[in-house]
Design a protein around this motif. Structure first.
Motif, PDB file in Angstrom:
ATOM      1  N   UNK A 126       0.830  -1.205   0.000  1.00  0.00           N
ATOM      2  CA  UNK A 126       0.000   0.000   0.000  1.00  0.00           C
ATOM      3  C   UNK A 126       0.866   1.257   0.000  1.00  0.00           C
ATOM      4  N   UNK A 127       1.863   1.286   0.870  1.00  0.00           N
ATOM      5  CA  UNK A 127       2.720   2.472   0.969  1.00  0.00           C
ATOM      6  C   UNK A 127       3.476   2.723  -0.326  1.00  0.00           C
ATOM      7  N   UNK A 128       3.970   1.677  -0.953  1.00  0.00           N
ATOM      8  CA  UNK A 128       4.804   1.829  -2.150  1.00  0.00           C
ATOM      9  C   UNK A 128       4.001   2.158  -3.400  1.00  0.00           C
ATOM     10  N   UNK A 129       2.682   1.963  -3.353  1.00  0.00           N
ATOM     11  CA  UNK A 129       1.851   2.274  -4.522  1.00  0.00           C
ATOM     12  C   UNK A 129       1.002   3.527  -4.326  1.00  0.00           C
TER      13      UNK A 129
ATOM     14  N   UNK B 221       8.368  11.417  -3.209  1.00  0.00           N
ATOM     15  CA  UNK B 221       8.648  12.677  -2.518  1.00  0.00           C
ATOM     16  C   UNK B 221       8.218  12.638  -1.050  1.00  0.00           C
ATOM     17  N   UNK B 222       7.581  11.549  -0.648  1.00  0.00           N
ATOM     18  CA  UNK B 222       7.093  11.409   0.721  1.00  0.00           C
ATOM     19  C   UNK B 222       8.133  10.742   1.627  1.00  0.00           C
ATOM     20  N   UNK B 223       8.182  11.191   2.881  1.00  0.00           N
ATOM     21  CA  UNK B 223       8.948  10.500   3.917  1.00  0.00           C
ATOM     22  C   UNK B 223       7.962   9.721   4.771  1.00  0.00           C
ATOM     23  N   UNK B 224       8.207   8.421   4.925  1.00  0.00           N
ATOM     24  CA  UNK B 224       7.320   7.593   5.754  1.00  0.00           C
ATOM     25  C   UNK B 224       8.103   6.416   6.329  1.00  0.00           C
ATOM     26  N   UNK B 225       7.535   5.790   7.322  1.00  0.00           N
ATOM     27  CA  UNK B 225       8.148   4.597   7.913  1.00  0.00           C
ATOM     28  C   UNK B 225       7.066   3.550   8.140  1.00  0.00           C
ATOM     29  N   UNK B 226       7.464   2.302   8.064  1.00  0.00           N
ATOM     30  CA  UNK B 226       6.557   1.182   8.327  1.00  0.00           C
ATOM     31  C   UNK B 226       7.117   0.403   9.512  1.00  0.00           C
ATOM     32  N   UNK B 227       6.328   0.297  10.549  1.00  0.00           N
ATOM     33  CA  UNK B 227       6.766  -0.382  11.766  1.00  0.00           C
ATOM     34  C   UNK B 227       6.077  -1.735  11.875  1.00  0.00           C
TER      35      UNK B 227
ATOM     36  N   UNK C 175      12.973   7.613   2.838  1.00  0.00           N
ATOM     37  CA  UNK C 175      13.292   9.037   2.887  1.00  0.00           C
ATOM     38  C   UNK C 175      12.828   9.733   1.613  1.00  0.00           C
ATOM     39  N   UNK C 176      12.506  10.984   1.762  1.00  0.00           N
ATOM     40  CA  UNK C 176      12.075  11.784   0.625  1.00  0.00           C
ATOM     41  C   UNK C 176      13.101  11.709  -0.507  1.00  0.00           C
ATOM     42  N   UNK C 177      12.621  11.395  -1.713  1.00  0.00           N
ATOM     43  CA  UNK C 177      13.498  11.340  -2.870  1.00  0.00           C
ATOM     44  C   UNK C 177      14.025   9.961  -3.209  1.00  0.00           C
ATOM     45  N   UNK C 178      13.940   9.000  -2.269  1.00  0.00           N
ATOM     46  CA  UNK C 178      14.408   7.639  -2.558  1.00  0.00           C
ATOM     47  C   UNK C 178      13.506   6.994  -3.616  1.00  0.00           C
ATOM     48  N   UNK C 179      14.121   6.387  -4.620  1.00  0.00           N
ATOM     49  CA  UNK C 179      13.353   5.710  -5.660  1.00  0.00           C
ATOM     50  C   UNK C 179      12.523   4.580  -5.043  1.00  0.00           C
ATOM     51  N   UNK C 180      11.221   4.602  -5.261  1.00  0.00           N
ATOM     52  CA  UNK C 180      10.329   3.642  -4.603  1.00  0.00           C
ATOM     53  C   UNK C 180      10.561   2.207  -5.077  1.00  0.00           C
ATOM     54  N   UNK C 181      10.853   2.026  -6.353  1.00  0.00           N
ATOM     55  CA  UNK C 181      11.092   0.677  -6.862  1.00  0.00           C
ATOM     56  C   UNK C 181      12.324   0.069  -6.218  1.00  0.00           C
TER      57      UNK C 181
END
Length: 383
Positions: A122-125, A130-136, A147-153
């Motif tokens: 869900x988070x990756x799609x 451009x979003x910063x998020x974490x999954x715990x 981190x913001x800017x990291x390529x999601x793939x």
């Protein structure tokens, strides 16, 4: 009125206890996520140890400047609107939570997930790079940080994780030395590492790093050391501003003995970039040693000059600087970084292909030799 004058040692001791959070909102948010996770584990440790926490219990923390206003535009993540309180750290906390960087405002927009895999999917799609998020993942005691800017793939294929199982070894300069060495070996040294893939541009661009590599390495180390030392009352902060300037990383922990209440260690990080030339590389190493030495305070146990070597040719390790560092009592550490390379025989790298493609369509100035008729060619062969 009589004025109280502090000695240099007393001033250094006070400065050494003052935490300086990162200036970047995204980094402050990640540190807050870590602090919340550590609080949750401490409060709910009995439930964890008795396997009462379900395998699918996970939380997606999403950085948001205004969670209430932004929740409507993130309907793909969820449509609820329930307030969550930072200090409650309830055992059943889960779902998608929009948060300000300090968690002063937290809005849950989804209740939970069928699995941790669903949370990652869900988070990756539904979120952009451009979003910063974490999954715990609470049962696993692991946190995945984007981190913001990291390529999601690249991120979702590697899923760099922070382990939240804490070691009780007392803090010291030697432990910090070992921990950085181990972390580098696992995450920066080999290009196959999920974190290393966030530093390099990839096989199509050999020996090219993403912009601001020192800042990227600093951020990863900051997060790792914060997670490792928080339960030992260790404070880790970046860009600490002291008398001699800004120190990349400072670790502070309660002193076991001696005249000071706290002990510190200072880390200066430098990256040797391919193409900068040997003279600049030498100046960079010298600068690292000089800066590390200048950050030393009265309560400092050790200062480190950490050199991350991303050059193609690493044969010259500039060993003359060993004596320079030793004379200044600076721990000079070298960390090799191998670049991702295209496999042998894989063809021309992308940049060369692009250059070749730019010449396509242009008429050649060379004359094409005339073809020899087949009949004449046969006769010439017989002779």
């Amino acid at each position: 009125m009589k004025k109280t004058v502090l000695s240099d040692d007393e001033i250094d001791d006070v400065v050494g206890t003052t935490p300086a959070p990162s200036g970047e909102p995204s980094e402050r948010f990640i540190q807050t996520c870590l602090d919340w996770a550590k609080d949750w584990i401490r409060v709910n440790e009995m439930a964890l140890n008795n396997s009462k926490i379900k395998a699918n219990q996970a939380i997606i923390f999403v950085l948001s400047e205004s969670p209430e206003l932004e929740s409507k535009s993130l309907s793909k993540l969820g449509t609820l609107s329930a307030q969550v309180f930072r200090r409650v750290v309830a055992e059943d906390t889960q779902g998608v939570i929009l948060c300000t960087e300090n968690f002063h405002q937290m809005i849950r927009i989804r209740d939970g997930f069928a699995s941790v895999d669903e949370a990652v999917s869900l988070a990756s799609t539904a979120l952009s790079s451009s979003r910063t998020f974490s999954i715990l993942s609470l049962a696993q005691r692991r946190m995945f940080v984007h981190r913001q800017g990291d390529d999601l793939t690249t991120w979702v294929n590697g899923l760099p994780a922070i382990d939240l199982r804490f070691q009780d070894t007392p803090l010291s300069a030697d432990r910090i030395d070992d921990d950085v060495k181990i972390y580098h070996h696992a995450n920066f040294e080999h290009p196959s590492s999920s974190i290393a893939q966030m530093l390099w541009k990839g096989k199509a661009h050999p020996y090219e790093l993403h912009p601001s590599p020192e800042q990227r390495i600093q951020s990863y180390l900051l997060t790792h050391l914060c997670a490792s030392y928080g339960h030992l009352d260790g404070l880790v902060d970046e860009e600490y501003r002291g008398r001699a300037g800004r120190c990349d990383l400072r670790i502070t922990w309660p002193a076991v003995s001696g005249p000071h209440s706290y002990t510190t260690a200072m880390l200066e990080l430098k990256v040797l970039i391919e193409g900068d030339g040997s003279k600049k590389h030498q100046r960079w190493v010298q600068s690292g040693i000089t800066q590390a030495d200048s950050y030393r305070q009265a309560n400092t146990e050790a200062v480190f000059a950490c050199i991350f070597d991303a050059r193609k040719d690493k044969s010259d390790q500039m060993i003359a600087f060993n004596a320079v560092a030793l004379a200044k009592d600076v721990r000079l550490r070298r960390y090799m970084m191998d670049a991702p390379l295209p496999p042998a025989g894989a063809g021309t790298p992308a940049k060369v292909k692009k250059a070749a493609a730019s010449t396509t369509g242009k008429k050649s100035t060379k004359k094409t030799p005339k073809k020899v008729p087949k009949v004449i060619a046969k006769k010439a062969a017989k002779k």
